[in-house]
Design an enzyme around this catalytic site. Sequence first.
Site, PDB file in Angstrom:
ATOM      1  CD  GLU A  26      -2.451  -1.463   2.618  1.00  0.00           C
ATOM      2  OE1 GLU A  26      -2.311  -0.591   3.500  1.00  0.00           O
ATOM      3  OE2 GLU A  26      -3.035  -2.543   2.818  1.00  0.00           O
ATOM      4  CD  GLU A  57      -3.675  -4.844   5.312  1.00  0.00           C
ATOM      5  OE1 GLU A  57      -3.306  -3.656   5.185  1.00  0.00           O
ATOM      6  OE2 GLU A  57      -4.880  -5.198   5.342  1.00  0.00           O
ATOM      7  CG  PHE A  80       1.312   1.072  10.689  1.00  0.00           C
ATOM      8  CD1 PHE A  80       2.165   1.738  11.553  1.00  0.00           C
ATOM      9  CD2 PHE A  80       0.678   1.782   9.682  1.00  0.00           C
ATOM     10  CE1 PHE A  80       2.389   3.105  11.407  1.00  0.00           C
ATOM     11  CE2 PHE A  80       0.888   3.147   9.536  1.00  0.00           C
ATOM     12  CZ  PHE A  80       1.758   3.810  10.397  1.00  0.00           C
ATOM     13  CE1 TYR A  83      -3.272  -0.474  10.537  1.00  0.00           C
ATOM     14  CE2 TYR A  83      -2.278   0.101   8.436  1.00  0.00           C
ATOM     15  CZ  TYR A  83      -2.878   0.487   9.610  1.00  0.00           C
ATOM     16  OH  TYR A  83      -3.079   1.808   9.859  1.00  0.00           O
ATOM     17  CB  ILE A  84       0.614  -8.412   9.869  1.00  0.00           C
ATOM     18  CG1 ILE A  84       1.299  -9.333   8.844  1.00  0.00           C
ATOM     19  CG2 ILE A  84       0.608  -9.046  11.266  1.00  0.00           C
ATOM     20  CD1 ILE A  84       2.783  -9.493   9.059  1.00  0.00           C
ATOM     21  CG  HIS A 126      -1.439   3.163  13.545  1.00  0.00           C
ATOM     22  ND1 HIS A 126      -2.706   3.434  13.988  1.00  0.00           N
ATOM     23  CD2 HIS A 126      -1.481   3.278  12.193  1.00  0.00           C
ATOM     24  CE1 HIS A 126      -3.493   3.710  12.957  1.00  0.00           C
ATOM     25  NE2 HIS A 126      -2.778   3.616  11.857  1.00  0.00           N
TER      26      HIS A 126
END
Length: 334
Positions: A26, A57, A80, A83-84, A126
């Site tokens: 992204e 993701e 970040f 977000y995984i 984050h």
Amino acid sequence: MTMIQAINSAMDVMMARDPDVVVMGEDVGYFGGVFRATAGLQTKYGKTRAFDTPITEIGIVGVAIGMAAYGLRPVPEIQFADYIYPALDQLVSEAARLRYRSNGDFIAPITVRSPYGGGIFGGQTHSQSPEGIFTHVSGIKTVIPSTPYDAKGLLIAAIEDNDPVLFLEPKRIYNGPFDGHYDRPSRNWSAHPAGAVPEGHYRIELGKAATVRAGEAVTVLCYGTMVHVVEATVEAMGVDAEIIDLRTLVPLDIAAIEASVQKTGRCMIVHEATRTSGFGAELSALVQERCFYHLEAPIARVTGFDTPYPHSLEWAYFPGPVRIREALTKLLKD
């Protein structure tokens, strides 16, 4: 170089050397990434080798695994580490198992880069440190650098590796190490020995720890941002501590840990992630199993708290000089 510049240089070097290396994620193309880690790569190598993806993701990692099985070496960025989680199934069920389930017919040489940890007041979405989730998964290597020099050498080694690597970048030290106050840069990386980074290709072998500071009284195991916080605290205290920067959690340099603890007789573990089931628990078990008869005191841990990541109390959450000093003082008295 700053750590950001070193990471950018590593990708630049590998994209120039190997046309199969592609960067994706992204905002990594035209914009150059939220933290500018991929700046200039699309201009230099084109939109087919450094390209933007939709905000998905699971799609980013899933496509990267397919590209890797086809013969490419993708370097996807998760903007970040928080977000995984949507991509967890792809990483665990596909990337980590592809070599085994295909009896070696396919490999997954992907390097998933992601900024991790606190330091930007990003709050719960984050600032997380999820490394313990991935060190539990067989088939994924986990790397966390603490200096620009290490970041470049380790990232090159990760991209060249034939297995999936999770490359977590401590965003708190992207632009400089921090002093013992832990709330401001103490110096720019360019004025720090660890900021001296060669322009060309070099690699640091995965699975090799670094002795940041030699000592005889106690071994401190740490990685990422915590290396700098521990070093500043130890120097302020005047303690004869040996600081081991693990650099890679999987594979882990067990021999270096064992040699240091057997020499000092005491061990403290420091990491930013929450305490329960954090990687420090695994380190503690390994030290106890291998160094029990050399230990002169219980193994100590200084970690983040077992709470959701606090936004307004971020600095209290971090293992800082006060908690590290208290733990070291107690450990050395035992």
